[in-house]
Design a protein around this motif. Structure first.
Motif, PDB file in Angstrom:
ATOM      1  N   LEU A 164      10.294  -8.400   9.161  1.00  0.00           N
ATOM      2  CA  LEU A 164      10.497  -7.685   7.959  1.00  0.00           C
ATOM      3  C   LEU A 164       9.379  -6.831   7.867  1.00  0.00           C
ATOM      4  O   LEU A 164       8.286  -6.870   7.945  1.00  0.00           O
ATOM      5  CB  LEU A 164      10.072  -8.740   6.705  1.00  0.00           C
ATOM      6  CG  LEU A 164      11.126  -9.777   6.541  1.00  0.00           C
ATOM      7  CD1 LEU A 164      11.085 -10.889   5.354  1.00  0.00           C
ATOM      8  CD2 LEU A 164      12.750  -9.349   6.696  1.00  0.00           C
ATOM      9  N   SER A 165       9.879  -5.554   7.301  1.00  0.00           N
ATOM     10  CA  SER A 165       9.093  -4.391   7.346  1.00  0.00           C
ATOM     11  C   SER A 165       8.065  -4.241   6.106  1.00  0.00           C
ATOM     12  O   SER A 165       8.957  -5.145   5.001  1.00  0.00           O
ATOM     13  CB  SER A 165       9.709  -3.078   7.659  1.00  0.00           C
ATOM     14  OG  SER A 165      10.385  -2.978   8.810  1.00  0.00           O
ATOM     15  N   ASN A 166       7.041  -3.713   5.983  1.00  0.00           N
ATOM     16  CA  ASN A 166       6.379  -3.712   4.833  1.00  0.00           C
ATOM     17  C   ASN A 166       7.187  -2.736   3.976  1.00  0.00           C
ATOM     18  O   ASN A 166       8.058  -1.757   4.167  1.00  0.00           O
ATOM     19  CB  ASN A 166       4.800  -3.235   4.933  1.00  0.00           C
ATOM     20  CG  ASN A 166       4.613  -2.078   5.880  1.00  0.00           C
ATOM     21  OD1 ASN A 166       5.332  -1.628   6.211  1.00  0.00           O
ATOM     22  ND2 ASN A 166       3.263  -1.763   5.860  1.00  0.00           N
ATOM     23  N   LYS A 167       6.393  -2.139   2.895  1.00  0.00           N
ATOM     24  CA  LYS A 167       7.048  -1.256   2.029  1.00  0.00           C
ATOM     25  C   LYS A 167       7.733   0.068   2.424  1.00  0.00           C
ATOM     26  O   LYS A 167       8.618   0.532   2.210  1.00  0.00           O
ATOM     27  CB  LYS A 167       5.984  -0.916   0.753  1.00  0.00           C
ATOM     28  CG  LYS A 167       6.819  -0.242  -0.472  1.00  0.00           C
ATOM     29  CD  LYS A 167       5.598  -0.067  -1.576  1.00  0.00           C
ATOM     30  CE  LYS A 167       6.276   0.803  -2.411  1.00  0.00           C
ATOM     31  NZ  LYS A 167       5.203   1.199  -3.643  1.00  0.00           N
ATOM     32  N   HIS A 168       6.774   0.588   3.313  1.00  0.00           N
ATOM     33  CA  HIS A 168       7.104   1.854   3.996  1.00  0.00           C
ATOM     34  C   HIS A 168       7.361   1.673   5.456  1.00  0.00           C
ATOM     35  O   HIS A 168       7.677   2.723   6.158  1.00  0.00           O
ATOM     36  CB  HIS A 168       6.191   3.037   3.634  1.00  0.00           C
ATOM     37  CG  HIS A 168       5.847   2.989   2.137  1.00  0.00           C
ATOM     38  ND1 HIS A 168       6.731   3.809   1.286  1.00  0.00           N
ATOM     39  CD2 HIS A 168       4.789   2.722   1.586  1.00  0.00           C
ATOM     40  CE1 HIS A 168       6.071   3.767   0.218  1.00  0.00           C
ATOM     41  NE2 HIS A 168       5.129   3.014   0.065  1.00  0.00           N
TER      42      HIS A 168
ATOM     43  N   ILE B  32      -3.905   3.713   6.507  1.00  0.00           N
ATOM     44  CA  ILE B  32      -5.327   3.534   6.579  1.00  0.00           C
ATOM     45  C   ILE B  32      -5.743   4.106   4.977  1.00  0.00           C
ATOM     46  O   ILE B  32      -4.801   4.613   4.223  1.00  0.00           O
ATOM     47  CB  ILE B  32      -5.981   4.333   7.610  1.00  0.00           C
ATOM     48  CG1 ILE B  32      -5.616   5.500   7.503  1.00  0.00           C
ATOM     49  CG2 ILE B  32      -5.669   3.605   8.907  1.00  0.00           C
ATOM     50  CD1 ILE B  32      -6.518   6.498   8.398  1.00  0.00           C
ATOM     51  N   LEU B  33      -6.717   4.002   4.634  1.00  0.00           N
ATOM     52  CA  LEU B  33      -7.388   4.558   3.600  1.00  0.00           C
ATOM     53  C   LEU B  33      -7.157   6.122   3.371  1.00  0.00           C
ATOM     54  O   LEU B  33      -7.516   6.735   4.568  1.00  0.00           O
ATOM     55  CB  LEU B  33      -9.095   4.071   3.143  1.00  0.00           C
ATOM     56  CG  LEU B  33      -9.762   4.736   2.326  1.00  0.00           C
ATOM     57  CD1 LEU B  33      -9.162   4.256   0.843  1.00  0.00           C
ATOM     58  CD2 LEU B  33     -11.159   4.328   2.294  1.00  0.00           C
TER      59      LEU B  33
ATOM     60  N   LEU C 286      -9.969  -1.301   2.386  1.00  0.00           N
ATOM     61  CA  LEU C 286      -9.873  -1.014   3.716  1.00  0.00           C
ATOM     62  C   LEU C 286      -8.559  -1.322   4.281  1.00  0.00           C
ATOM     63  O   LEU C 286      -7.950  -0.445   4.954  1.00  0.00           O
ATOM     64  CB  LEU C 286     -10.972  -1.858   4.534  1.00  0.00           C
ATOM     65  CG  LEU C 286     -12.565  -1.116   4.353  1.00  0.00           C
ATOM     66  CD1 LEU C 286     -13.464  -2.114   5.026  1.00  0.00           C
ATOM     67  CD2 LEU C 286     -12.395   0.233   4.807  1.00  0.00           C
ATOM     68  N   LYS C 287      -8.092  -2.345   4.102  1.00  0.00           N
ATOM     69  CA  LYS C 287      -6.571  -2.945   4.664  1.00  0.00           C
ATOM     70  C   LYS C 287      -5.558  -2.862   3.919  1.00  0.00           C
ATOM     71  O   LYS C 287      -4.475  -2.787   4.535  1.00  0.00           O
ATOM     72  CB  LYS C 287      -6.744  -4.328   4.863  1.00  0.00           C
ATOM     73  CG  LYS C 287      -7.983  -4.795   6.015  1.00  0.00           C
ATOM     74  CD  LYS C 287      -7.995  -6.409   6.352  1.00  0.00           C
ATOM     75  CE  LYS C 287      -6.933  -6.834   6.944  1.00  0.00           C
ATOM     76  NZ  LYS C 287      -7.192  -8.430   7.185  1.00  0.00           N
ATOM     77  N   GLY C 288      -5.804  -2.382   2.428  1.00  0.00           N
ATOM     78  CA  GLY C 288      -4.540  -2.416   1.716  1.00  0.00           C
ATOM     79  C   GLY C 288      -4.072  -3.601   0.999  1.00  0.00           C
ATOM     80  O   GLY C 288      -4.613  -5.060   1.532  1.00  0.00           O
ATOM     81  N   GLN C 289      -3.279  -3.678   0.293  1.00  0.00           N
ATOM     82  CA  GLN C 289      -2.849  -4.898  -0.411  1.00  0.00           C
ATOM     83  C   GLN C 289      -1.838  -5.960   0.602  1.00  0.00           C
ATOM     84  O   GLN C 289      -1.997  -7.048   0.552  1.00  0.00           O
ATOM     85  CB  GLN C 289      -1.859  -4.723  -1.632  1.00  0.00           C
ATOM     86  CG  GLN C 289      -2.689  -3.864  -2.738  1.00  0.00           C
ATOM     87  CD  GLN C 289      -3.604  -4.785  -3.479  1.00  0.00           C
ATOM     88  OE1 GLN C 289      -3.552  -6.018  -3.194  1.00  0.00           O
ATOM     89  NE2 GLN C 289      -4.711  -4.266  -3.884  1.00  0.00           N
TER      90      GLN C 289
ATOM     91  N   ALA D 236     -10.297   5.114  -5.207  1.00  0.00           N
ATOM     92  CA  ALA D 236      -9.437   5.129  -4.174  1.00  0.00           C
ATOM     93  C   ALA D 236      -8.647   4.047  -3.803  1.00  0.00           C
ATOM     94  O   ALA D 236      -7.827   4.068  -2.808  1.00  0.00           O
ATOM     95  CB  ALA D 236     -10.165   5.613  -2.972  1.00  0.00           C
ATOM     96  N   GLN D 237      -8.798   2.868  -4.191  1.00  0.00           N
ATOM     97  CA  GLN D 237      -8.016   1.724  -4.297  1.00  0.00           C
ATOM     98  C   GLN D 237      -6.555   1.959  -4.453  1.00  0.00           C
ATOM     99  O   GLN D 237      -6.073   2.505  -5.645  1.00  0.00           O
ATOM    100  CB  GLN D 237      -8.416   0.558  -4.855  1.00  0.00           C
ATOM    101  CG  GLN D 237      -7.848  -0.923  -4.635  1.00  0.00           C
ATOM    102  CD  GLN D 237      -8.320  -2.012  -5.303  1.00  0.00           C
ATOM    103  OE1 GLN D 237      -9.370  -1.752  -6.105  1.00  0.00           O
ATOM    104  NE2 GLN D 237      -8.011  -3.216  -5.152  1.00  0.00           N
TER     105      GLN D 237
END
Length: 543
Positions: free
Chosen positions: A354-358, A363-364, A413-416, A375-376
């Motif tokens: 399953l793909s993530n949202k996009h 990356i940040l 750094l890694k995202g949600q 920046a979060q």
């Protein structure tokens, strides 16, 4: 009587209708719209081309070699003729083997059907059907009466294949495009499963704009599409949306697309002129078109304009599937996002992704304030072939709590939702498990020397992603394939600061692409050396 088995056996049987027309088969036809040398079945070759051939590279063309009887196309050259000419014969070929196929009466074997992908909902049913040592794929009943089974054209199953022009009731679906010059040509057919996007110039006259067919919406939707080639089943082209573009370029989506807007002259302007058309075709996995829609962009043309630019696009989507943006076909294209995703939970085995949202590895994203806490959530896609670096600054005070801060920085750094896998090709599908590369995650700790003996903990300060890729396939047209992805989290020890003091810590993310198919460094023997002497005329007639 019909129920007499002896009478049924005595009745002569007619051979099944051929599924493949061998006269149209040509396995040596490799060049598009060009004559292949010594390919006697190439339809692009003329009589002048055949006169220059020295032999037929494929002298006999047949269909399924396991059939008991079938047609065979035989090609040869008459070298005694002046000039030499090609000879074509269509003969009946009999299979001498006693184990041969008399009739291909299993219709489901006539085409490739996409297998049903296991899901938590259908897994038990598929396990009951295919989980045993053996299973049967036969239909409920076999009809051995070939006379009743094979009326004329009964075995000929029409369906769209890749690249075949999409047929309409009068000709084919037109996708205007520039041919020799930049001017639009309406003779370009839309090929099945061939996504296209074109732009061309159309000459116009405001006084005659209501009579120019190419400026009217009706020109692009008035012909119904054939569901399959050579059929009477029609699919109407519906209007999906209408966008009106002003003369300064601003676009407005109309609430209703039920009413056709035809071009007309108003106050010296030609309004409702078609500036762009976007077709979207929905098809089944067996090559049948079931739905067609068109989205229009309409605009106004001033009387000073002698020409306008029109844009056209067509895309295809299989039913019951979600369109996924690709980053190459098949290999990655430099500058397009790296596709990523997750393995779904609940599967007894890795059956899909399953793909993530996009559907992208991100990356940040650096911001103007350079504040990590602000920046979060801001992410930038990782573009294939582009080495990237971004970062922010973290302000540490005596009141900063280490444990909550460590989790916050990890999310920065890694995202949600950091993906688990990366697609090895730009067009990798979710059900192709072997086309997905797992992301290897490493952790490195940096110890900070401090004279204080107060409590301390580890916080992440950098994320480094290394993408290793290689050139795959032909040397003439190599495709970029990702073979390994490593994400390294570097942590450092955070010491408790005295009251009233603060410190700035830089937080960075980086992406590096490494081509592991590059030749070896000088001094290393990359390939073995073969010492041979070639004949003097080995490359004749080339130098």
């Amino acid at each position: 009587p019909a129920d007499n088995p002896d009478a049924a056996q005595a009745r002569p049987r007619r051979a099944p209708a051929p599924v493949t027309d061998v006269a149209k088969l040509c396995v040596c036809d490799l060049l598009v719209a060009q004559c292949d040398v010594n390919c006697c079945c190439d339809p692009d070759c003329s009589a002048e081309d055949f006169s220059l051939f020295t032999t037929c590279s494929v002298p006999v063309v047949t269909g399924d070699s396991q059939l008991c009887s079938q047609k065979a196309a035989v090609y040869s050259l008459d070298v005694e003729a002046n000039p030499p000419e090609r000879i074509f014969k269509l003969i009946d070929q009999v299979n001498p083997s006693i184990f041969c196929i008399h009739a291909t009466n299993y219709k489901q074997a006539m085409y490739l059907k996409s297998p049903e992908i296991p899901t938590p909902e259908n897994f038990d049913r598929l396990l009951d059907k295919f989980g045993g040592a053996t299973f049967s794929a036969e239909p409920d009943s076999w009809n051995l009466d070939t006379d009743a089974q094979n009326p004329p054209d009964a075995n000929e199953t029409y369906r769209y294949e890749y690249g075949v022009p999409v047929q309409t009731e009068d000709a084919f679906l037109r996708l205007p495009s520039p041919v020799v010059s930049s001017w639009c040509s309406d003779a370009n057919p839309a090929g099945f499963l061939v996504n296209q996007a074109t732009k061309c110039i159309r000459s116009v006259s405001v006084e005659k704009c209501d009579s120019i067919q190419a400026l009217s919406m009706l020109f692009y939707i008035n012909s119904s599409i054939l569901a399959v080639p050579k059929s009477s089943q029609m699919v109407n082209i519906t209007v999906q949306s209408i966008v009106v573009q002003s003369q300064n370029g601003m676009r407005t989506l109309l609430n209703s697309s039920d009413v056709l807007r035809l071009p007309m002259v108003l106050d010296g302007l030609c309004i409702n002129a078609v500036l762009g058309v976007n077709y979207h075709i929905t098809h089944t996995d067996t090559g049948e078109i079931i739905e067609a829609a068109a989205a229009f962009v309409l605009g106004a043309i001033s009387k000073e304009a002698l020409s306008i630019e029109q844009s056209f696009e067509i895309s295809f989507t299989q039913e019951n599937t979600q369109p996924v943006p690709l980053s190459g076909n098949p290999g990655y294209v430099v500058g397009l996002p790296v596709r990523a995703g997750f393995r779904p939970q609940g599967y007894p085995f890795p059956a899909g992704f399953l793909s993530n949202k996009h559907s992208q590895l991100t990356i940040l994203q650096s911001t103007s304030t350079q504040d990590c806490l602000a920046a979060q959530g801001a992410r930038a896609p990782v573009l294939f072939g582009y080495n990237m670096i971004s970062g922010c600054k973290l302000r540490i005070t005596a009141a900063t709590k280490c444990q909550p801060l460590a989790q916050t920085l990890l999310d920065v750094l890694k995202g949600q939702s950091f993906p688990e896998y990366v697609a090895s090709f730009g067009n990798s599908q979710a059900q192709d498990v072997l086309d997905w590369v797992p992301i290897t995650q490493l952790h490195i700790s940096e110890q900070m020397i401090s004279n204080t003996l107060q409590s301390s903990c580890q916080i992440p300060v950098s994320l480094g992603i290394e993408v290793k890729w290689t050139k795959y396939g032909s040397l003439v047209n190599p495709q970029a394939r990702i073979v390994n992805v490593t994400a390294t989290i570097t942590t450092t020890t955070l010491k408790q600061l005295p009251s009233g003091r603060e410190r700035i810590i830089p937080i960075t993310t980086s992406v590096v692409f490494t081509d592991i198919s590059s030749p070896a460094e000088p001094g290393y023997k990359a390939w073995p050396t073969i010492n041979i002497k070639l004949p003097f005329d080995f490359f004749y007639p080339f130098v």
